[in-house]
Design an enzyme around this catalytic site. Sequence first.
Site, PDB file in Angstrom:
ATOM      1  N   TYR A  36      45.910  64.841  30.505  1.00 32.06           N
ATOM      2  CA  TYR A  36      46.963  64.881  31.521  1.00 32.06           C
ATOM      3  C   TYR A  36      47.246  66.329  31.922  1.00 32.06           C
ATOM      4  O   TYR A  36      47.312  66.654  33.116  1.00 32.06           O
ATOM      5  CB  TYR A  36      48.219  64.200  30.982  1.00 32.06           C
ATOM      6  CG  TYR A  36      49.356  64.128  31.963  1.00 32.06           C
ATOM      7  CD1 TYR A  36      49.312  63.246  33.034  1.00 32.06           C
ATOM      8  CD2 TYR A  36      50.475  64.926  31.807  1.00 32.06           C
ATOM      9  CE1 TYR A  36      50.360  63.165  33.936  1.00 32.06           C
ATOM     10  CE2 TYR A  36      51.528  64.860  32.705  1.00 32.06           C
ATOM     11  CZ  TYR A  36      51.474  63.973  33.763  1.00 32.06           C
ATOM     12  OH  TYR A  36      52.518  63.904  34.658  1.00 32.06           O
ATOM     13  N   ALA A  64      45.286  68.942  31.607  1.00 31.40           N
ATOM     14  CA  ALA A  64      44.112  69.478  32.312  1.00 31.40           C
ATOM     15  C   ALA A  64      44.063  68.964  33.747  1.00 31.40           C
ATOM     16  O   ALA A  64      43.758  69.722  34.674  1.00 31.40           O
ATOM     17  CB  ALA A  64      42.836  69.105  31.567  1.00 31.40           C
ATOM     18  N   SER A  65      44.370  67.698  33.949  1.00 32.96           N
ATOM     19  CA  SER A  65      44.309  67.141  35.309  1.00 32.96           C
ATOM     20  C   SER A  65      45.372  67.765  36.205  1.00 32.96           C
ATOM     21  O   SER A  65      45.106  68.084  37.362  1.00 32.96           O
ATOM     22  CB  SER A  65      44.449  65.613  35.273  1.00 32.96           C
ATOM     23  OG  SER A  65      45.753  65.211  34.902  1.00 32.96           O
TER      24      SER A  65
END
Length: 180
Positions: A89, A91-92
Site C-alpha cells: 500500500y 509503495a503504491s
Amino acid sequence: MGGDAAPLPGGRAGSRPHRRGGQQRSRPQGRPDGHAVPEDWHEVIRTNLLGSFHTSRAALPYMLRQRWGRIVNVVSPSGLIATAGQTAYSASKAGVMGMTRALAAECGRRGVTVNALSPGFMITGMTDQLPESIVSDMARKAPVPRFVTVEEVARSVSLFLDQDCMTGQVISIDSGVSIM
C-alpha cells in the site's frame, strides 16, 4: 472519488479527482511483508497505482487538447511515512506521488495541473472495518487528535481546482500524522 475520463458537456474535459483504496489482505498478522502473497501485491498496485495511471491517461487527451485541466490524485500518509504491515500500500501510494510530480512537469506548459492530496484517517468503509479501540487510538496519537472530515478534504480538493500555478504538489491534510 473515482476519476472518470468522460468529457463534460460540450466536449470539454474538466477536473478529475481520482481516489482508489486498496490494501493487501493475505499477509499473516505480525509477519513481515516478505510473507505476502504476490497476487495481493499485484492487486494493490493495480488498484492504486495503475488505476491512477489509467484514469489520468484517459482524461489527459481532452485536457491537453483544450489546454486546461486539473488532475487531483488522492494518496495517503502511508506513501510519505513508513507504515508497518502496509508495504504494498505504501509503495503504491508513493508511486502515485511520483507519477503526480512527473505528469505535472510534462503537462504544466499546456495548462494542465496535476497534484495530490494526502488525507489522514477519515471514517470510511476502510476504517469502518477496524476495531473501535484501534480507531480511537489512531485519533489520539495525532498532533490534532481527531479524524479529518469529508468537508475538509473537499475544501482541499477545491484549493487545487482553483489554482493555475500550483502543480506537482502533495498536500497533507492528516491531523499532523505525516510529521510524526
